[in-house]
Write an enzyme that holds these catalytic residues in place. Structure first.
Site, short mmCIF file in Angstrom:
data_model
loop_
_atom_site.label_atom_id
_atom_site.label_comp_id
_atom_site.label_asym_id
_atom_site.label_seq_id
_atom_site.Cartn_x
_atom_site.Cartn_y
_atom_site.Cartn_z
N ASP A 88 0.90 -1.06 -0.08
CA ASP A 88 -0.22 0.12 -0.15
C ASP A 88 0.69 1.51 0.21
O ASP A 88 0.33 2.53 0.57
CB ASP A 88 -1.09 -0.49 1.55
CG ASP A 88 -1.53 -1.14 1.57
OD1 ASP A 88 -2.33 -2.02 0.47
OD2 ASP A 88 -2.07 -2.46 2.36
N HIS A 116 -3.83 -1.52 -6.50
CA HIS A 116 -2.93 -0.40 -6.99
C HIS A 116 -3.59 0.93 -7.69
O HIS A 116 -4.40 0.31 -8.72
CB HIS A 116 -2.04 -0.89 -8.25
CG HIS A 116 -0.74 -1.31 -7.58
ND1 HIS A 116 -0.12 -2.44 -8.50
CD2 HIS A 116 -0.75 -1.89 -5.68
CE1 HIS A 116 0.52 -2.67 -7.98
NE2 HIS A 116 0.17 -2.86 -6.98
#
EC number: 6.3.4.4
Length: 500
Positions: A88, A116
């Protein structure tokens, strides 16, 4: 479908060549011809694709200053973007920006557990899980390598979503014939496995990643190439399902399930065929022709099956080594690797987190940074930047530079801390990041305290225009880890990036 070239607006590009039973091949049945066509931008196109919006690539190019362009163009022929924490970090945004300057963007490991988030030139948000982030750049070819585990329903859903929003995928995505198939039952088993572990659960995304890699390792998994042999596909799938039923009493398997799955995958096989290729040959052919390749890592080094906080890790190798095994390319061809690291630290799920902020400060970071998982939506645990873990990641991967993301999230804090040293309970310092989880739970973190800048930096585009305290924070990180920070994220948009 036989398309030789496409033109978007006024810029001709090339896309899918003739489809073939053995994958997407070039005009003479070779992969090399594919690249020749892909680069022939001045030839008359046979198909015109009209667009009412400006090209994202043109907008991006105008937004990159001279120093930024120099940074990007100096990257080696085969470069990579990898995560430095527990995922992340914002890898997708950097890949999206860099993709315009590369011929190919490739995923080498993981599966739909990699979330993503990227934005196009109009600010529209795209959450990708399997399709490489380079897909928004019209001239980029995307490769899903042999090291990736592919959930076909999820892949098709992503492709449909992209197509519905004007992003063409046909002829722009190659899926390795060696990639393993992730079935719905793998996801079901993932949940059963978590329940079985009870209090010691790992906190997976429950996307079936671990069970699919388990099938791969014990050698009863099915690969994309198996879809070309539907005469024996049912027997192989039956073996896989029977093994799962024997292992997990809660998993109910019968003839109806097998019959339904086979019928589904007959349709999937037909739809997938135009995307299938021998990507190992394809990638090496591209390298020999000096094509520029950008590798997009999923997850991050601290989740690596070997180097992460085991067992609270993923099932693949999101470190530098995974590039070679997940794409079938030699170590000697891999050049610059860019590590992506948040200006603070986050983690989803269970596992050690030495610099975690347990009080309201953690909540403030979570909401300021919108720290909720792209894949699961789960709130992320938040803490200060862990220099010890970051130095460990840099050592393993040999990063040429770093991308520090979300620096703007720290803007409202009066002071900022950096976790610079781990100490044993007796006060002695640890020399490296430990593998012992019990030790990680016992260590004391020593912090450096730096002043905050208490001002909005999201509109700044030059490093020298940042507040002095923000620059001191960036430069102190560089001093502590010995790796330069070349990219600084100060917002989610494509243009919200400072080149240092």
């Amino acid at each position: 479908m036989n398309i030789s070239t496409l033109r978007l607006d006024s810029n001709p590009i090339t896309t899918a060549t003739a489809t073939h039973r053995n994958g997407i091949l070039g005009c003479n049945g070779t992969y090399s011809c594919r690249f020749n066509q892909f680069q022939q931008r001045k030839k008359t196109p046979s198909v015109i694709v009209c667009s009412t919006k400006p090209l994202a690539s043109v907008v991006d190019h105008q937004g990159v200053n001279e120093s930024g362009l120099s940074r990007i163009e100096s990257l080696s022929q085969v470069s990579g973007v990898l995560g430095c924490q527990w995922g992340d970090e914002g890898k997708g945004k950097l890949v999206d920006i860099l993709a315009k300057h590369f011929d190919i963007v490739a995923r080498c490991q993981g599966g739909a557990n990699a979330g993503h988030t990227i934005y196009n030139s109009e600010g529209k948000k795209f959450a990708l899980h399997l399709v490489p982030s380079g897909i928004l750049n019209e001239e980029t070819l995307c490769v899903i390598g042999n090291g990736v585990v592919v959930h076909l329903p999820g892949l098709f859903k992503e492709i449909d979503g992209l197509e519905a929003n004007g992003v063409s995928c046909q002829g722009r995505i190659l899926v390795s014939d060696r990639a393993h198939l992730l079935f719905d039952f793998h996801q079901e088993i993932d949940g059963l496995r978590e329940a079985e572990l009870a209090k010691s659960f790992i906190g997976t995304t429950k996307r079936g990643i671990g069970p699919c890699y388990s099938s791969k390792v014990i050698r009863n998994g099915l690969r994309v190439s198996d879809l070309r042999h539907m005469d024996i596909f049912p027997q192989k799938l039956d073996l896989l399902l029977s093994d799962a039923a024997a292992r997990f009493p809660g998993f109910k398997y019968g003839p109806d399930m097998l019959r339904e799955e086979v019928e589904r995958y007959k349709k999937f096989a037909e739809r997938l065929e135009p995307f299938v290729a021998d990507t190992v040959h394809f990638m090496n052919d591209a390298i020999s022709q000096k094509k520029k390749i950008l590798v997009e890592g999923g997850q991050a080094t601290m989740l690596d099956i070997d180097f992460g906080t085991y067992p609270f890790v993923t099932s693949s190798s999101p470190s530098a080594g995974g590039i070679c095994t997940g794409l079938g390319i030699a170590p000697r061809v891999v050049g610059d690797l860019v590590g992506v690291v948040k200006a603070y630290t986050t983690r989803v799920g269970s596992g050690p987190f030495p610099t975690e902020i347990m009080d309201k400060g953690g909540d403030l970071l979570r909401f300021a940074g919108q720290e909720f998982g792209t894949t699961t939506g789960r709130p992320r645990r938040c803490g200060w930047l862990d220099i010890v873990a970051l130095r460990f990641c840099c050592q393993i991967n040999g990063f040429a530079s770093l991308n520090l993301t979300k620096l703007d999230v720290l803007s409202d804090l009066p002071e900022i801390q950096l976790g610079v040293t781990y100490r044993h309970p007796d006060g002695s310092a640890l020399n490296s990041f430990p593998s012992d989880l019990r030790l990680l739970e016992q260590i004391k973190v020593e912090y450096e305290v730096l002043p905050g800048w208490k001002s909005d930096i999201s509109s700044i585009r030059k490093y020298t225009d940042l507040p002095k305290a923000a620059r001191e924070y960036v430069e102190r990180i560089e001093e502590l880890i010995g790796v330069p920070i070349h990219y600084i994220g100060i917002g989610p948009g494509r243009d919200a990036l400072i080149y240092k």
